[in-house]
Design a protein around this motif. Structure first.
Motif, mmCIF file in Angstrom:
data_model
loop_
_atom_site.group_PDB
_atom_site.id
_atom_site.type_symbol
_atom_site.label_atom_id
_atom_site.label_comp_id
_atom_site.label_asym_id
_atom_site.label_seq_id
_atom_site.Cartn_x
_atom_site.Cartn_y
_atom_site.Cartn_z
ATOM 1 N N THR A 165 37.565 78.919 -28.845
ATOM 2 C CA THR A 165 36.454 78.072 -29.256
ATOM 3 C C THR A 165 36.853 76.612 -29.119
ATOM 4 O OG1 THR A 165 37.157 78.098 -31.575
ATOM 5 C CG2 THR A 165 35.626 79.816 -30.861
ATOM 6 N N LEU B 261 37.256 92.781 -26.995
ATOM 7 C CA LEU B 261 37.781 91.481 -27.402
ATOM 8 C C LEU B 261 39.027 91.674 -28.251
ATOM 9 C CD1 LEU B 261 37.567 88.403 -27.675
ATOM 10 C CD2 LEU B 261 35.890 88.762 -29.516
ATOM 11 N N GLY C 292 39.883 80.443 -21.859
ATOM 12 C CA GLY C 292 38.991 81.360 -22.547
ATOM 13 C C GLY C 292 37.714 81.627 -21.768
ATOM 14 N N VAL D 269 40.357 85.824 -30.865
ATOM 15 C CA VAL D 269 39.657 84.552 -30.693
ATOM 16 C C VAL D 269 40.562 83.457 -31.228
ATOM 17 C CG1 VAL D 269 37.665 83.153 -31.333
ATOM 18 C CG2 VAL D 269 37.376 85.605 -30.902
ATOM 19 N N SER E 270 40.457 87.561 -24.295
ATOM 20 C CA SER E 270 40.718 86.584 -25.355
ATOM 21 C C SER E 270 39.872 85.347 -25.107
ATOM 22 C CB SER E 270 42.210 86.226 -25.395
ATOM 23 O OG SER E 270 42.695 85.889 -24.105
ATOM 24 N N LEU E 271 39.290 84.819 -26.164
ATOM 25 C CA LEU E 271 38.392 83.671 -26.081
ATOM 26 C C LEU E 271 38.966 82.505 -26.875
ATOM 27 C CD1 LEU E 271 34.995 85.527 -26.698
ATOM 28 C CD2 LEU E 271 36.067 84.996 -24.494
ATOM 29 N N LEU F 146 31.685 86.705 -32.975
ATOM 30 C CA LEU F 146 32.035 87.019 -31.591
ATOM 31 C C LEU F 146 32.528 88.467 -31.471
ATOM 32 C CD1 LEU F 146 33.816 83.669 -30.662
ATOM 33 C CD2 LEU F 146 31.691 84.525 -29.652
ATOM 34 N N THR G 61 34.083 82.684 -35.802
ATOM 35 C CA THR G 61 34.914 83.623 -35.042
ATOM 36 C C THR G 61 34.465 85.084 -35.158
ATOM 37 O OG1 THR G 61 36.424 83.651 -36.950
ATOM 38 C CG2 THR G 61 37.009 82.195 -35.117
#
Length: 663
Positions: free
Chosen positions: A296, A205, A246, A208, A293-294, A187, A184
């Protein structure tokens, strides 16, 4: 995505839209009685919304393919300063032994400079035993009294006393893996560099989100004897839908296992306290403030999910009410700060919680006609088959393809399983969703207990499924009794829907019946080298484990001249984790054979010291590979239904046999 697959997706959407237009303009019984008209309108609205959510999934998947959305986790950037990280473990009144596992795991998390990782337990119960636990692990304890703002208030109180540029939120029952930060933090470093290189074309960002993952079978897996067949029910959202969100830089925060940029959260005023789903609302507030916002795909933590009806239903009721609250607070349909992509994602999420009301409508509609000839769709059979059937079956086919791929090649969940899960929650969620929508809030919510309960009161949760099942069965029999030839053909659509709902309700009955829990601790597949000797002996023999749990291990010998162990033998076992030896004491509980090689199962205990900490880390550092990541494509709900009938019938036969043998 191939051109053929893309063409099928587009064709499915076009055919479905044609069907919906036909339904709206040609099939509504406008001159029927008021009840019939209202129900007919509810049915067509439900169909429109159901199709809309399906279209959104297809659209996001096609968009992800076209834009090559595939989040790659970079390595740490040596050119970027390594940020300090606060790991905040949030607790209220949860079991201290459960909290111990999460704290213990947090102290093992890898980072290039461990001194820059600050583990904190935020306890709004202000419990001495939690303070003592924090002292044992040499982590910071932040107690709190008189918290009236639930989890959000607890986190905000902790944040006031912390200052790292990044922070992580873990729930008490979410045990992080040692690689959590490696998956995380890079990123953020990458984003920091991009902001420096091209600030005009780079969005900051905000957070995550890693997947919500669970190390025990959920209520669908466990009660349907499907631990080897279907993944956890929440995997579909965490490892598919939210990853797609995401990919559009608008992942939703799901309450735990997420890393945040501190300045972003401060900018929106901290965690919102006007909702019971502060996670969902905070994520959107960050997006509206300009932060992306991402999400995984590979789990980096694992928790425990409730498997009793009361616990599961209370948990989902809280989530449903909270999301409806937050959607109202955010004004998702009219808020000018929302981008069109953000709005689509939020509306899609909002409509998801109405799926349970729609499911009730779908169940009742064919029953009305079968039992009382109340016709809520005015349609000729042949026209219906021409306009409805192609779009319906093609949409289900492509939805099966778009229901996601897990970490291994395969489908996470198909549409049929989705319908079973919707049916299960429908009787208990549709009323809370309606009440919350019109502003009638629940008085109080509690943290979901993870302890399994099977009291008489819990058994009463089966009543709605049993009533709907019986009514559907009667409808099938009455509707088809005495019909021959063309009558059966013309009524086949009604019969089809009745049978589909009957199967789904049968599955719900099996889920509600429950299943006896024999295992006290979850078993994890772990191949660990070690050695064993009799407690009274001196000769060690090498072994390798096949699985481990807090209360036991299974192992085989790796040498040819293995020692003869018998059931009941007292043993001492040492397992090697990296360069550390973990000492266990125990007793051989069972000896089984796989071919010529004996497999030994031992009940074990471990001293409450560093041995215990290392053993807990050995168990919980990684996903539970005894549970599937993808669905077995060869097993259908029909197979599941048959399997449950057989297994449960055999169980009842054994009980009767034991009872008569005692007599």
């Amino acid at each position: 995505m191939s051109n053929k697959r893309r063409a099928l997706n587009i064709l499915a959407v076009v055919l479905s839209v044609i069907y919906l237009l036909w339904r709206v303009f040609f099939t509504i019984p406008w001159h029927a009685h008021l009840f019939t008209l209202i129900f007919a309108l509810l049915l067509v609205i439900s169909e429109i919304i159901s199709n809309f959510t399906g279209f959104m999934l297809i659209f996001f998947r096609m968009l992800a393919t076209r834009q090559k959305q595939d989040l790659q986790i970079p390595d740490y950037d040596p050119q970027q300063p390594l940020p300090d990280v606060d790991l905040i473990i949030v607790t209220h009144n949860e079991d201290v032994d459960l909290l111990r596992k999460t704290i213990n795991a947090a102290t093992y998390i890898k980072y290039p400079n461990r001194r820059q990782v600050h583990v904190v337990v935020a306890d709004d119960g202000n419990r001495p035993e939690v303070q003592a636990l924090a002292a044992y692990y040499h982590i910071r304890y932040i107690g709190m009294e008189g918290n009236k703002q639930a989890k959000a208030g607890n986190i905000n109180h902790a944040l006031e006393q912390l200052k790292s540029p990044l922070f992580v939120i873990f729930d008490t029952d979410m045990i992080p893996f040692s690689g959590f930060l490696n998956d995380t933090v890079p990123l953020f470093q990458q984003n920091f560099q991009e902001l420096k290189d091209d600030p005009d074309h780079t969005e900051p960002l905000g957070f995550v989100q890693t997947p919500q993952s669970f190390y025990n079978a959920d209520i669908f897996q466990f009660n349907l004897f499907s631990e080897k067949i279907v993944p956890n029910e929440q995997d579909f959202f965490s490892r598919d839908v939210n990853v797609l969100n995401g990919g559009n830089k608008r992942a939703l925060f799901t309450g735990s296992n997420a890393v945040f940029l501190r300045e972003a959260v401060d900018k929106v005023g901290g965690f919102p306290t006007d909702t019971i789903t502060e996670d969902f609302e905070l994520g959107t507030e960050l997006n509206m403030e300009g932060y992306i916002s991402l999400a995984t795909k590979v789990p980096q933590s694992s928790g425990i999910t409730p498997i009793d009806l009361k616990g599961v239903i209370k948990q989902r009721t809280r989530w449903a009410r909270g999301v409806i609250q937050s959607c109202r607070n955010l004004h998702i349909f009219t808020n000018p700060k929302l981008s069109w992509m953000n709005r689509l994602i939020l509306i899609n999420t909002y409509f998801y919680w109405w799926a349970f009301f729609r499911r009730i409508v779908y169940i009742i509609a064919p029953i009305l006609y079968a039992l009382w000839k109340i016709q809520v769709v005015n349609a000729n059979f042949w026209i219906l088959m021409i306009i409805w059937a192609p779009g319906y079956f093609l949409l289900h086919y492509v939805m099966g393809d778009t229901s996601g791929r897990g970490d291994r090649e395969g489908m996470i969940r198909n549409e049929r399983w989705g319908e079973v899960q919707e049916t299960f929650f429908a009787p208990y969620l549709f009323i809370p969703v309606i009440l919350e929508t019109i502003g009638i809030k629940a008085k109080k919510f509690k943290v979901t207990s993870k302890n399994v309960t099977f009291s008489l009161k819990d058994k009463l949760y089966i009543i709605p499924y049993l009533v709907l099942w019986l009514v559907t069965l009667v409808a099938i029999i009455k509707f088809n009794y005495g019909k021959y030839g063309s009558e059966i053909l013309v009524g086949s659509v009604i019969t089809f829907w009745l049978l589909m709902h009957f199967i789904n309700l049968s599955m719900c009955l099996f889920i509600a019946m429950g299943r006896h829990v024999y295992r006290k601790k979850e078993r994890f597949t772990r191949k660990v080298p070690g050695k064993v000797k009799l407690a009274s002996g001196q000769d060690w023999h090498p072994l390798v484990t096949s699985d481990v749990s807090e209360g036991g291990i299974a192992f085989t010998f790796t040498d040819t001249g293995s020692m003869p162990l018998q059931q009941g033998d007292e043993v001492e076992i040492q397992l090697k984790r990296r360069r550390i030896w973990i000492t266990l004491t125990g007793k051989i509980a069972r000896v089984a054979h796989r071919g010529k090689q004996p497999i030994y199962s031992a009940q074990v205990s471990v001293a409450p010291d560093h041995n215990r900490d290392n053993y807990l880390q050995l168990i919980y550092d990684g996903a539970n590979e005894t549970l599937p990541q993808v669905q077995d494509a060869w097993i259908t709900p029909f197979d599941e239904l048959y399997m449950n009938l057989v297994v449960r019938t055999q169980a009842y036969e054994r009980r009767l046999s034991h009872r008569f043998n005692r007599v």
